[in-house]
Design a protein around this motif. Sequence first.
Motif, PDB file in Angstrom:
ATOM      1  N   GLY A  92       0.784  -1.228   0.000  1.00  0.00           N
ATOM      2  CA  GLY A  92       0.000   0.000   0.000  1.00  0.00           C
ATOM      3  C   GLY A  92       0.811   1.269   0.000  1.00  0.00           C
ATOM      4  N   ALA A 176      -9.885   5.570  -4.558  1.00  0.00           N
ATOM      5  CA  ALA A 176     -11.280   5.141  -4.593  1.00  0.00           C
ATOM      6  C   ALA A 176     -12.124   6.248  -3.972  1.00  0.00           C
ATOM      7  CB  ALA A 176     -11.460   3.850  -3.802  1.00  0.00           C
ATOM      8  N   GLN A 179     -11.770   6.745  -0.453  1.00  0.00           N
ATOM      9  CA  GLN A 179     -10.526   7.285   0.079  1.00  0.00           C
ATOM     10  C   GLN A 179     -10.443   8.794  -0.081  1.00  0.00           C
ATOM     11  OE1 GLN A 179      -8.319   4.573  -2.329  1.00  0.00           O
ATOM     12  NE2 GLN A 179      -7.715   3.298  -0.599  1.00  0.00           N
ATOM     13  N   ILE A 450     -10.041  -0.348  -8.649  1.00  0.00           N
ATOM     14  CA  ILE A 450      -8.966  -1.047  -7.943  1.00  0.00           C
ATOM     15  C   ILE A 450      -7.590  -0.793  -8.545  1.00  0.00           C
ATOM     16  CG2 ILE A 450     -10.473  -2.897  -7.105  1.00  0.00           C
ATOM     17  CD1 ILE A 450      -8.443  -4.417  -9.380  1.00  0.00           C
ATOM     18  N   ARG A 452      -4.162   1.035  -9.275  1.00  0.00           N
ATOM     19  CA  ARG A 452      -3.295   2.006  -8.619  1.00  0.00           C
ATOM     20  C   ARG A 452      -2.037   2.162  -9.463  1.00  0.00           C
ATOM     21  NH1 ARG A 452      -7.323   2.373  -6.629  1.00  0.00           N
ATOM     22  NH2 ARG A 452      -7.983   2.486  -4.467  1.00  0.00           N
ATOM     23  N   SER A 523      -2.888  -3.519  -7.815  1.00  0.00           N
ATOM     24  CA  SER A 523      -4.246  -3.406  -7.278  1.00  0.00           C
ATOM     25  C   SER A 523      -4.256  -2.713  -5.918  1.00  0.00           C
ATOM     26  CB  SER A 523      -4.912  -4.783  -7.209  1.00  0.00           C
ATOM     27  OG  SER A 523      -4.168  -5.661  -6.409  1.00  0.00           O
ATOM     28  N   ASP A 524      -5.422  -2.195  -5.593  1.00  0.00           N
ATOM     29  CA  ASP A 524      -5.695  -1.506  -4.334  1.00  0.00           C
ATOM     30  C   ASP A 524      -5.405  -2.420  -3.130  1.00  0.00           C
ATOM     31  OD1 ASP A 524      -6.784   0.039  -2.321  1.00  0.00           O
ATOM     32  OD2 ASP A 524      -8.847  -0.051  -3.069  1.00  0.00           O
ATOM     33  N   THR A 525      -4.818  -1.846  -2.092  1.00  0.00           N
ATOM     34  CA  THR A 525      -4.542  -2.606  -0.871  1.00  0.00           C
ATOM     35  C   THR A 525      -5.800  -3.242  -0.290  1.00  0.00           C
ATOM     36  OG1 THR A 525      -3.135  -0.723  -0.373  1.00  0.00           O
ATOM     37  CG2 THR A 525      -3.272  -2.457   1.280  1.00  0.00           C
TER      38      THR A 525
END
Length: 828
Positions: A92, A176, A179, A450, A452, A523-525
Motif C-alpha cells: 500500500g 477510490a 478514500q 482497484i 493504482r 491493485s488496491d490494498t
Amino acid sequence: MTMTSSVPEPVAYDPAAIEARWRERWAELGTHRTDIAQGESPFYALMMFPYPSAEGLHVGNLFAFTGCDIYARFQRLQGHTVFEPLGYDAFGIHSENFALKVGRHPMELIPSNIRNFRRQLDRAGLMVDWSKSVDTTDPSYYKWTQWVFLQLHKHGLAYKKAAAVNWCPSCKTVLANEQVVAGACERCGTVVEQRFLEQWFFNISKYAPRLLENLNTLDWSATTKQAQRNWIGRSDGARLRFAVLDPLTDAGSSAVSVTTEVRSGSTQIEVFTTRPDTIFGATYLVLAPEHPLVEQLTTPMQEGVVREYLAASVKQDLVSRKTTKEKTGEFTGSYAVNPATGEMIPIWIADYVLMEYGTGAIMAVPGHDERDFEFAQKFDLPIQRVVAGPGDNAKTPLGDAAYVGDGVLVNSEQFDGLGVEEGKVKATAWLASKHAGVGVTNYRLHDWCISRQRYWGPPIPIIYCDDCGTVPVPEDQLPVLLPNIPDFKPDDSGISPLARHQEWYRVPCPSCGKQARRETDVSDTFLDSAWYFLRYPSVGRDDVPFDRETTKKWLPVTTYIGGNEHAVLHLLYSRFITMVLHDAGHLDFEEPFTKFRAHGLIIKEGAKMSKSKGNVVNPDDFINEWGADAFRTYLMFLGPFEEGGDFRDSGISGVKRFLDRLWASVRDCGTGAADDEVLRKLHATIKKVGEDTPALSYNTAIAAMMEYMNVLRRGERVPARAEVEPMVQMVAPFAPHIAEELWEMLGHKTSVFQSRWPAFDASLLTSDTIDLVVQVGGKTRGKIVVAKDITQDAALAAAKADPVIGKFITGEPKKVILVPGRLLNVVV
RNA sequence: GCGAAUGUGGCGGAAUUGGUAGACGCGCGAGACUUAGGAUCUCGUGCCGCAAGGCGUGUGGGUUCGAGUCCCACCUUUCGCACCA
C-alpha cells in the motif's frame, strides 16, 4: 513448607520475570497453536490485521488486539477450539510513501518493520497462532490475491473503463471514492483532482441490493451496519423521460403548441427522482456538465456561455464543486416537455447535478427541493407549489424557501388531494402508462476502482495483446511477481513505475504467443485485505487459496473485532468478495463475518493520540514498567471496550495493585475451609464476570473481580485456597502470564487455559433475608432487613418500627407500594 | 443540512423490567507500620450544612407512589455522510 523462626522474604510479583518465562513456555509447548484439522467446536476469533508501520505498534492496535484476545481466551476456557490468527497488511501507499521518505526500498523495509511488530506483539501476551500468519506482500499470499482478481474477471465483474477518477497530485495515484474525504486525499490531505484514466473496476454496485439486504441478518454493531446502509445509499424513486423539443422547429416560434404525449424517436432526457409525485411542479431540467447530451442540446446562441461554463467546471476541483453552496449554471437554449403538464420547460446545465449519480440529469422542482429553489431564485426560473403542508392550500405562496415537508398534492390535476406517499405510487404508475417513466431503485454505491498507478502492490494479472486483446494471466502462471526495481517512485504521468521496465512488462501473449505487454498497474490494498480471513486456516497450502474442507470447518468467522474506521471500506469489500466467491462456487456461505463488534478509540487528555500532539503512548515503555498483564488489564479497564476511553498514565497503578493483591492472596492462601460470605461473593463474581466478558463489558468484569478481591482480603485476612483458585481462572483471559504462574503455584501441571471456566452455584446467590429499601413519599429513608417474601403489611409495620424511618411515617399512609424483594414506598 | 451517538463527583467511569445514583479505579484527606516511603495496610471522600435536614445525573416541561432510565421541546460535544435529486 518451611515456616516460623526466620521468616523468609515472601516472593514478590515480578511481572518481567514471569512474563518472559511464560512467553518461552508457550512457544515451547505450542500452547497457542490450533489444530485446524482436529478442531472440535471451532471458534474463529479474528482481529483486523495491522499495517506494519516503521513507528511500531500503537496503543490503539494493542487495545483492539487485547480486546479480541480476551474474548478468544475466554471462549477457550468455555471449551471451544479457538483459532486466533494475526498477520500483516503490508502493501500500500502508506508503506511506499514512507519508504520514499526514508530513501529505502519497501522490500527491505517491510521485513524489518514486521520483525519489530512481531517483537512487540510477542510481549503483549496474545494467544496468536503464528504458524498461520500471512503477509500480504509475500508472493505466496498475493498469488492468491491475483487469483481473486481473475475470479472476478472470469465472472464479468472486473472491467476496464476510462473514467473520471480521483487523482491525488501528492500521492500521484488514483483514489477510490471511499478514500476521498471532503474532496481531499484521505492519506495526505491534498486536494483531489479529476482525471480521466483507464482503470480497472469491480462491479460492486451490482451487489448493492444484496449487500444492503443481508445486513439485516448480521449480528454486527449497529453503528457499523448503519454506516454501511448510508454508504450503499438506497433510494426509491423513478426514472422519468422528458422529450426534447426540436430547437429548429418548435422552440423558434412563440406560440408553441405542444402535445402532452411524449413523441417516440425524438431526443429524450432521462432523469432520476425520488419525488415523482411532484412532477407537476417540475419547471425546468438540469444536466450535469459532463452529460453526453449537453453538446447536442446547446443552441448556437448559447454556445459561447455554455462552453465557457464547461471549461470552468472541468478546471474546478472536486472540493469546491462538492462543498460550495453557491449555485452556478447556464441555459442550453433548448426546451423539453413536462410529460404531466405538457408545458415547455427550459434545459439548463449546472454542476450541482452530479454525473455519477442517477442519470446525471434531474427534473427541478424548485417548490419542494431546497437546491432547486435556490437555483430557480438565482436564475429567475418559475417556482410552482404542488404540495400543501398543514394550513397551506394550492395558492399559498412558498415564501423564501422550498417546502420539503409532508402534505397533500395540489395544482396536480387528478392527483390533487393525495398524500405525498400515495402520490408517488400513483404518479409513477400514471407516467409509466404514458411511457414516460418507470419506478426504480437507485444506489449511491459506485463501482470499486482497484487500479493504482503505483509500485507497492500486487500486479494486476492481465496481459494486453494486439491480436487477442485483454488476456487474463492463466491461473497456473500465478503469481505475477512484483519485480524488485530501484526506481519505484511514481511520477505525474498517471502511469505506474512498472511501465518503465520493458524487461518486466514485455511478455508473450498466453493465448497466441505473440509479443504482448503486462498491465503495469497494481491493485488496491483493500483487495489484499478483502479475503485474508479466508487464507489463515489454509496457510501452508500452496495449491489452493483456501482448502475446501478447512474452510467449511472454520468459516465464516465466528467473531470479528475491529475498528469502525473500516465500516464502509474493508468490511464492505470483504462482504462483496465473499459473495462473489460464493456465487462462483468457491464458498458455501456469502457473509464472511457472522458477528462483528466495533471497538472504541483510545484518546489521551481528551484528544486522539497523534505524533503532532505529542500524546502518543509507547506500549513498550508501559510494559517495561508495569508488565504486559497490568497494561492489558488497564487498557480494558479504562472504559467500555466498544466506546474506548481516556488513557491516563496514573490509572494503571490501580490495576497493578489489584494484580499484586491477587498474587499475594494465592501465595499466602491456606488450606482451610472457605468462608460462607466470601464464597457467596465469589459465586456472584463468577456469574458476573462470566456474563460481562463475552459481552465485551470488560471494564465492569474487571471491576467485579476487584470488588471480590476487596472482600477476599478484608481486614488482612488470609484467604482459603478455594476462595482464590477460581479467581485465577477468571483473571486468566485478561492477565494470562500471572494467571499461568499462579495456576502453577497452586499445583497444576497443565496450562490454566486447559481448565474450564468455573461454574457458579446459583443456590449460594439467594438468601432468605433481603435489604428492603424504604421510601416515604418517594424519598429514600433507609433500609430494613426482612424476610425475602415479607407481606406488605408486615413490611409496613417493620418500617414504622424502625427508629429512623418510622418518624417519617406520620399518620395513616395514603398508599403503600411493595415491590417484592426491592422496596417499600409509603405515601403519606 | 442528513444520519448515528453522547452529556452522571475533582477525573476515568458504574447503575436489571422505571425501584438505595455515584460500583470499581484514579486523585485527595486522616491514621497505622516505618530511618524513610512515590511501598503496604486501615478509615474517609457528590454538593451545602455544626446538625437535623436539604439539594443533586446538560436545560425546561410532563407522566408516575417513584425518573439517570419513559414522553415532549431545546442545548452541548463527538463521529459518519455531505449539492446523491
